[in-house]
Each structure stands twice: as structure tokens, then as C-alpha cells.
Scaffold this motif. Structure first.
Motif, short mmCIF file in Angstrom:
data_model
loop_
_atom_site.label_atom_id
_atom_site.label_comp_id
_atom_site.label_asym_id
_atom_site.label_seq_id
_atom_site.Cartn_x
_atom_site.Cartn_y
_atom_site.Cartn_z
N ARG A 1 16.71 5.71 -58.05
CA ARG A 1 17.61 4.54 -58.07
C ARG A 1 18.81 4.74 -57.12
O ARG A 1 19.30 3.79 -56.53
N VAL A 2 19.25 5.97 -56.97
CA VAL A 2 20.43 6.17 -56.11
C VAL A 2 20.05 6.30 -54.64
O VAL A 2 20.88 6.09 -53.74
N THR A 3 18.78 6.63 -54.38
CA THR A 3 18.39 6.85 -52.98
C THR A 3 17.45 5.78 -52.44
O THR A 3 17.19 5.74 -51.23
N GLY A 4 16.93 4.94 -53.32
CA GLY A 4 15.85 4.02 -52.94
C GLY A 4 16.13 3.16 -51.72
O GLY A 4 15.25 2.95 -50.87
N ASP A 5 17.37 2.66 -51.60
CA ASP A 5 17.64 1.76 -50.46
C ASP A 5 18.26 2.51 -49.28
O ASP A 5 18.63 1.88 -48.29
N GLY A 6 18.38 3.81 -49.37
CA GLY A 6 18.88 4.60 -48.24
C GLY A 6 20.39 4.54 -48.06
O GLY A 6 20.95 5.22 -47.19
N ALA A 7 21.08 3.75 -48.90
CA ALA A 7 22.52 3.60 -48.73
C ALA A 7 23.28 4.91 -48.99
O ALA A 7 24.38 5.09 -48.47
N PHE A 8 22.70 5.81 -49.77
CA PHE A 8 23.39 7.07 -50.08
C PHE A 8 23.66 7.89 -48.83
O PHE A 8 24.57 8.72 -48.77
N LEU A 9 22.83 7.63 -47.80
CA LEU A 9 22.96 8.44 -46.57
C LEU A 9 24.31 8.27 -45.90
O LEU A 9 24.82 9.19 -45.26
N ALA A 10 24.89 7.07 -46.05
CA ALA A 10 26.18 6.82 -45.37
C ALA A 10 27.24 7.79 -45.87
O ALA A 10 28.04 8.32 -45.10
N LEU A 11 27.23 8.05 -47.19
CA LEU A 11 28.22 8.98 -47.74
C LEU A 11 27.96 10.42 -47.27
O LEU A 11 28.89 11.17 -46.99
N LEU A 12 26.68 10.76 -47.16
CA LEU A 12 26.37 12.12 -46.76
C LEU A 12 26.72 12.37 -45.29
O LEU A 12 27.36 13.38 -44.97
N VAL A 13 26.27 11.49 -44.41
CA VAL A 13 26.50 11.76 -42.97
C VAL A 13 27.97 11.69 -42.63
O VAL A 13 28.42 12.28 -41.64
N ALA A 14 28.76 10.99 -43.49
CA ALA A 14 30.21 10.89 -43.22
C ALA A 14 30.97 12.09 -43.76
O ALA A 14 32.14 12.29 -43.42
N SER A 15 30.34 12.88 -44.60
CA SER A 15 31.06 13.99 -45.22
C SER A 15 31.11 15.20 -44.30
O SER A 15 30.08 15.66 -43.80
N CYS B 1 28.66 17.98 -45.13
CA CYS B 1 27.21 17.81 -45.00
C CYS B 1 26.80 18.01 -43.54
O CYS B 1 26.91 17.07 -42.73
N ASP B 2 26.33 19.17 -43.20
CA ASP B 2 25.79 19.33 -41.85
C ASP B 2 24.35 18.82 -41.85
O ASP B 2 23.83 18.35 -42.87
N ASP B 3 23.70 18.95 -40.72
CA ASP B 3 22.35 18.38 -40.58
C ASP B 3 21.39 18.98 -41.60
O ASP B 3 20.54 18.29 -42.16
N ALA B 4 21.52 20.27 -41.83
CA ALA B 4 20.60 20.95 -42.76
C ALA B 4 20.75 20.40 -44.17
O ALA B 4 19.76 20.25 -44.90
N VAL B 5 21.98 20.08 -44.56
CA VAL B 5 22.22 19.55 -45.90
C VAL B 5 21.60 18.16 -46.04
O VAL B 5 20.93 17.85 -47.04
N VAL B 6 21.82 17.31 -45.03
CA VAL B 6 21.27 15.95 -45.09
C VAL B 6 19.75 16.02 -45.16
O VAL B 6 19.11 15.32 -45.98
N ALA B 7 19.17 16.86 -44.33
CA ALA B 7 17.70 16.99 -44.34
C ALA B 7 17.21 17.49 -45.70
O ALA B 7 16.21 17.00 -46.24
N ALA B 8 17.92 18.48 -46.27
CA ALA B 8 17.51 19.02 -47.58
C ALA B 8 17.61 17.95 -48.66
O ALA B 8 16.77 17.88 -49.56
N LEU C 1 23.07 6.69 -37.19
CA LEU C 1 23.32 7.70 -36.16
C LEU C 1 22.87 7.24 -34.78
O LEU C 1 22.49 8.06 -33.94
N LYS C 2 22.93 5.93 -34.54
CA LYS C 2 22.43 5.44 -33.24
C LYS C 2 23.28 5.99 -32.09
O LYS C 2 22.79 6.12 -30.97
N ALA C 3 24.53 6.34 -32.37
CA ALA C 3 25.37 6.91 -31.31
C ALA C 3 25.25 8.43 -31.24
O ALA C 3 25.91 9.08 -30.42
N GLU C 4 24.47 9.02 -32.16
CA GLU C 4 24.34 10.49 -32.19
C GLU C 4 22.86 10.87 -32.21
O GLU C 4 22.36 11.40 -33.22
N PRO C 5 22.16 10.61 -31.13
CA PRO C 5 20.71 10.86 -31.13
C PRO C 5 20.37 12.34 -31.36
O PRO C 5 19.36 12.65 -31.99
N ALA C 6 21.21 13.22 -30.88
CA ALA C 6 20.92 14.65 -31.06
C ALA C 6 20.97 15.01 -32.55
O ALA C 6 20.14 15.76 -33.06
N ARG C 7 21.97 14.47 -33.26
CA ARG C 7 22.09 14.77 -34.68
C ARG C 7 20.91 14.17 -35.45
O ARG C 7 20.35 14.80 -36.35
#
Lengths: 383, 194
Positions: free
Chosen positions: B126-140, B143-150, B178-184
């Protein structure tokens, strides 16, 4: 800068050199003391009789033999399963500038099982005292009334009581060794600076606690651990045997440092004296006489005091093995005592917080503030 | 030792939880946890876990006989467990309001000493289904790339049978964020692919 180090640093080399020369001068005395120890071992009864005769005219503490040859050096026996218990205390002394005269005693305790049941336990119990608030005047000489209230003495007695209580729990799982920090009998038990009624009450509590410890039987070993001991009972006795003149070792540790290997203990000795007005004259000492041995752990010569009734070979052997094992686990000092200290310690921050709590409560109850000029100047430190 | 960790420092964006002693098997990196206490039960993602002395002024000394395992040394020295602590850092990624789980910062921090538990699959979905949770993670910043992926890998585990749909949707949301951060973006996607 509060201390101008340059005013003392220049004198240090000569100061240390004088001390070093003093140690060199005692080397001959240490050799003579070793020979006297051998003589004593050859005729223990005769040696003890001569020591008794010498101490009749002396105010110093002496040692008598206690069954083992005084030259003994004994390795630690194999350590069996047991619990190690320790207790230690810390206190906040009454502050005569505080609005209410009170003290805090924090008694830390530790129970560490090794190969027996039960769980490792750490904890502390804090006490606010005295039970009856004191409003009496005091002499102006001291900074606090802690000595008169017997805070140090009460702290020592509470350590003994706490240790007994935790040891009683530990014995449910098997044999145990109880370690105390410092001397077996509280240091101030005979102090004239402690109010007589406090002293007598503490003497009764000490005797009761030691009585309960004795009642626990052979399963419990009890030892009070004095790290870096400066006791001199044995060298005083040896001097009495030889009538030695000139340089003589100042402390037993100097004598036994050259005798004991790492982990070895000396013979058990009986502490004794014919000093008047001291702890040896108290009923608690007659009932629970202090016996002791020295133990080498690394570079440390520790004195371990045991009650006379607890100086059986089984109890002393268990205690010896437990201390050596504890020291191996903790860089040369018993792990249980270190952790009991850590549980008990009252930090500078805790002391400040308690002082503020006390001030706030006094203000809430509209007690008149008793802010002295000295206290204010220390707080303000204005220029 | 297996105690329930509790919140020891609470903030809106992050909270720190601690076990009662040393915990060899704490919450995993990227795992979703929940504090089901307080006005707004909070959900979050584990971004860090660390174990060490409770008192930082008393460093842990290396000890134990040659050949002894860590478990054997700890079993022989029970007191060590009482002097050590395992702490886990969590980044908030949602909260519960009534029947709804919202993938937003909670209005209030979780209560101190609140019990921190693993979120169940239903809560994760329920908290991840629409992908909105990602905004909080990538902004923190925590949360480096490894954390977001995990976190994405962890969440996918809750979508049994629907993992592919979840991952595709999450990938699209990540690409948008992350459209402005393709490497990330590439780094995170590589981490998700494992």
C-alpha cells in the motif's frame, strides 16, 4: 591558565631522581626482607611470637602467618564454572551551599555467569539521604558535612550489602565469587570524624552483612581487591623479626614484586595490630578478622582481603582463579569490578543535574535561597 | 538476543531505533518497517544499521582466543552484549491515517520508545504501490543509490506474482524523478537488477 606548569615542570627531574634513588636504596632492604621471610617460614610459630611481642609497643599494623609458609608463591588453580559478582559505589556529598543538605549514593552491581546458569546482569540502585533531613549547624571548617554524616562509610556498607544480596541470587546457580573494591572492612568504620551514632549503626550493618555472607557457606568466595596496594603489614612484621636498620621496603608490594610471577599469589596472612581505638578493637573485626594475600597481575601487585572464616584453601583457590581470569578478560583489572564501577559512577553532568533538580525543588517549595558569596563567585567567575 | 527495537530519536524525515543490546541480525538495508503507535503510525525504509559500544568513550577491545568465533567469544563474555548496542536508521516514506496509508512525510514524528516492527506485505504494497514513496527516498541525503535500489528490491518481494508490474511502474517513476540525473538513474537500476 590556572596552573603555571613552568613553575613546577623544572623541578620534576630532580624530584623523580630523588624518588628513584630512594628506590635504589631500598633494594638492599628488599633483599634483607626476603631473607627474613625465609627465616619466618622456617619457624612460623617463633616468628609470630616475636612479631606479637614487637607490636605491643607499636601503633602500626602487622601481619601474622596463617597456615601457609610466608615464602609461598602459588599459581592459580583451574577455574571451574561459577558466577562472579561485584559491587561498587559512588556518591554526591552534601553541598553546604545547597538549599537542603543531602547526599546521593549510587551502588552499582554486576553478576557475570561463566559456565553456570543465570544471565549476566548489570544495574545500580540510587539512594537519597539522610532519611531525616539535617538542619543542625556545622563547623565552618569543612566544605561539606559528608564526613560527619558518614557518606563514604554508608557507601562502603551499601556496597557490601548489595554484593551480599546479588551473591545470594548467584548462588542459586552454583558457586560464586564476590569481589569488592577496596578494603574488606569499610575504611571509615573507626573514623572519629563520623558521628558516633552513624558509626555504630554502620558497624552493626557491616557485621550483619558479613554474617549473612558467612552463612552462605563454602560455595561463596569473598575478596576485597586493592589494586596497587601500599599496605605494609608484612614488611613491618619482617622488620620486627630482624630488628632491621637502614633502608627497608616501604610497602609489601615492593617485597612481593620480586617474589611472585604473573598470576601467582602469596601466602595468606592475618592482619593484626594492637592499636587502640581502631577497627581491630571492634566486635566486627573479632567476628570477621581480615586476612589477606598479594596477587601479581601483570605489573600490578594487588592486595586481596578475605574474612578469616573465608580463608579456606577451597575458597581462596576459587577466588584466586576467578580474579586471574577476570583480569585476563579486562586488561589487568577484574572485569566485574570495572563494570560495577561503570554502573555506579556519577558523572559531572549527573552531579550538575542533581544540583539543579534540588535547587528547583527548593525554589518550588519557596525555601529561602542560601547562596553564599564563595558559591556565587565560583559560578559567575566575572572579571 | 532478539529484542524489539524502539525509537530512540524521532524526527519527521528520519528516526533512529535501537535494540536493547547487540543484535547480530537487525533489520536489513532497504527493509520496510513500521511504528504502529502514536497519532500517525509511521512507515520507513532502513537506510543504515550500526553496532558498537553503548558508551562511545569505551571502545570495544578485540578479544577472544585464537580460533574462537564471535559467537563463542560473546557466549563466554555475556556482559559484552549488555554494553553493546545495535542501532538502525530509518527514513520515513509514509504514514497511516485512518484506513489509508499515505506515501508522504508523517505530520508528526513517531513516539519515542515506540516499537519498531517489520512492515507486513500488505503495508508495503500500500505504501509503495503507486511509486510515490520514491520521491521521499531520492530526496533524502541519507539515501544513496544503493539504499534506493535495496528498498525497491525489498518492496518487490511483497508483490508476489506481480513483481514485474511493480518494477516496471517503479522504473517509470524513477525515470520521471531522475530525468536530470541519468547517471544516478542508471546506478539505481543496476542496483535493482542486482
Amino acid at each position: 591558565m590556572t596552573l603555571r606548569l613552568e613553575q613546577v615542570a623544572g623541578e620534576l627531574p630532580a624530584f623523580v631522581e630523588r624518588y628513584r634513588q630512594g628506590l635504589v636504596a631500598t633494594q638492599a632492604g628488599i633483599g634483607a626482607a626476603h631473607r627474613a621471610l625465609g627465616t619466618w617460614a622456617g619457624d612460623r610459630a617463633g616468628g609470630d611470637a616475636r612479631i606479637r611481642a614487637a607490636m605491643a609497643a607499636s601503633a602500626r599494623p602487622y601481619a601474622l602467618s596463617a597456615g601457609e609458609p610466608p615464602t609461598s608463591r602459588l599459581a592459580a588453580p583451574t577455574l571451574g564454572p561459577l558466577s562472579v559478582v561485584a559491587a561498587d559505589g559512588s556518591s554526591i556529598e552534601p553541598d553546604r551551599f545547597a538549599p537542603v543538605q543531602c547526599y546521593v549514593i549510587n551502588t552499582g552491581f554486576v553478576l557475570l555467569p561463566y559456565g553456570v546458569g543465570g544471565r549476566a546482569t548489570l544495574g545500580a540502585q540510587a539512594l537519597l539521604g539522610p532519611e531525616a533531613a539535617t538542619v543542625d549547624g556545622e563547623d565552618d571548617g569543612g566544605e561539606s558535612g559528608g564526613r560527619g554524616l558518614g557518606v563514604n562509610l554508608l557507601r562502603d556498607v551499601m556496597e557490601l550489602e548489595m554484593g551480599e544480596s546479588v551473591a545470594a541470587e548467584a548462588l542459586a546457580w552454583g558457586p560464586a565469587a564476590l569481589l569488592l573494591d577496596g578494603t574488606l572492612l569499610p575504611w571509615d568504620l573507626d573514623s572519629r570524624q563520623v558521628a558516633p551514632e552513624v558509626r555504630e549503626a554502620m558497624q552493626r550493618r557491616t557485621e550483619a552483612a558479613l554474617g549473612r555472607l558467612r552463612a552462605h557457606g563454602d560455595g561463596l568466595s569473598l575478596g576485597a581487591y586493592v589494586s596497587g596496594s601500599r599496605g605494609s603489614d608484612v614488611v613491618t612484621s619482617l622488620r620486627a623479626l630482624t630488628g632491621g636498620e637502614g633502608a627497608w621496603p616501604l610497602a609489601d608490594a615492593q617485597l612481593f614484586a620480586g617474589l611472585l610471577g604473573d598470576g601467582e599469589r602469596s601466602a595468606v596472612f592475618r592482619a593484626t595490630s594492637q592499636r587502640s581505638g581502631t577497627v581491630e578493637e571492634l566486635p566486627v573485626f573479632r567476628e570477621h578478622p581480615v586476612w589477606f594475600f598479594y596477587l601479581r597481575v601483570g605489573g600490578d601487585l594487588a592486595r586481596v582481603e578475605v574474612p578469616g572464616w573465608g580463608a579456606t584453601s577451597g575458597r581462596v583457590g576459587r577466588l584466586h582463579a576467578a580474579i586471574v581470569d577476570q583480569c585476563a578478560r579486562c586488561g589487568g583489572y577484574p572485569r566485574a569490578l570495572q563494570e560495577a564501577h561503570e554502573q555506579a559512577v556519577i558523572s559531572a553532568g549527573d552531579r550538575l543535574q542533581f544540583a539543579r533538580l534540588l535547587e528547583n525543588e527548593a525554589a518550588r517549595q519557596r525555601l529561602p535561597a542560601q547562596v553564599g558569596g564563595k558559591q556565587m563567585s565560583k559560578r559567575r567567575r566575572a572579571i | 538476543m532478539s529484542s524489539t527495537p524502539r525509537v530512540v530519536e524521532a524526527g519527521l524525515r528520519t528516526f533512529l531505533c535501537a535494540y536493547e543490546g547487540y543484535e547480530e541480525d537487525p533489520f536489513c538495508l532497504g527493509e520496510f518497517v513500521v511504528v504502529r503507535e502514536g497519532a500517525f503510525p509511521a512507515l520507513g525504509v532502513v537506510v543504515d544499521a550500526a553496532s558498537g559500544p553503548e558508551d562511545p568513550s569505551r571502545p570495544l577491545q578485540a578479544q577472544g582466543a585464537a580460533g574462537q568465533t564471535a559467537a563463542e567469544v560473546l557466549a563466554e563474555n555475556q556482559v559484552l552484549r549488555l554494553l553493546l548496542r545495535t542501532r538502525v536508521t530509518v527514513v520515513s516514506c509514509g504514514y497511516v491515517e485512518g484506513e489509508a496509508i499515505r506515501p508522504l512525510l508523517p505530520p508528526a514524528p513517531p513516539p519515542l520508545l515506540g516499537r519498531v516492527e517489520a512492515a507486513d506485505d500488505g503495508e508495503v504494497k500500500r505504501v509503495t504501490g503507486d511509486g510515490a514513496f520514491l520521491a521521499l527516498l531520492v530526496a533524502s541525503p541519507l539515501c544513496d543509490d544503493a539504499v534506493v535500489a535495496a528498498a525497491i528490491r525489498s518492496a518487490a518481494g511483497a508483490f508476489a506474482g506481480e513483481e514485474r508490474e511493480f518494477l516496471v511502474g517503479t522504473g517509470k517513476e524513477l525515470a520521471r524523478l531522475l530525468k536530470a540525473e541519468p547517471a544516478r538513474l542508471a546506478s539505481i537500476l543496476r542496483g535493482v537488477a542486482g
